[in-house]
Scaffold this active site. Sequence first.
Site: not given
Ligand code: UDP
Ligand code: MG
Length: 138
Positions: A10, A50, A86, A113, A116, A127
């Site tokens: 990212k 997204y 993951r 974070n 992805h 994706e």
């Molecule tokens: N995100 C955020 N706030 C939150 C949860 C998620 O900004 O409370 C963002 C973060 O960058 C995350 C992305 O949205 O990686 C997608 O969320 P998801 O729940 O799918 O998390 P991931 O699969 O990336 O762990």
């Molecule tokens: Mg996710």
Amino acid sequence: MSNKTFTMIKPDAFGKGHTGSILDLIVKAGFRIRAMKMTKLSTEKAGEFYAVHKQRPFYGELVEFMSSGPIVAAVLEKNNAVAEFRQLIGATDPAKADPGTIRKLFATSVGENSIHGSDSDENADIESKFFFSQLETY
Ligand code: UDP
Ligand code: MG
């Protein structure tokens, strides 16, 4: 269980110069790179990627952040790739991520974070096709 997943380094991690270190961890964890590119998402494209989060309160911020700078997108191969990757990246919130995970090492907040990772085989396929044509995947 499929053997492919999709990732993006990212804009936060890219901007801080962590791309090389993150790719090194990915390769050392046994993932093979099947496709890779550096690109920058428009707000439209980030919103599309997204779209599943459209109703969430963080959607606007997420789209803004993901289109704020370059990213590196890649398709990775390993047995049980989605789950193993993951594991390697750690929890969404870096404060809750296990030691040694990519998010623990490089991320600063739940939004920014660093990386992805697809959450299912089906989404890994969707994706990967969002970023790469058949000609760009090896
Ligand atoms: N995100 C955020 N706030 C939150 C949860 C998620 O900004 O409370 C963002 C973060 O960058 C995350 C992305 O949205 O990686 C997608 O969320 P998801 O729940 O799918 O998390 P991931 O699969 O990336 O762990
Ligand atoms: Mg996710």
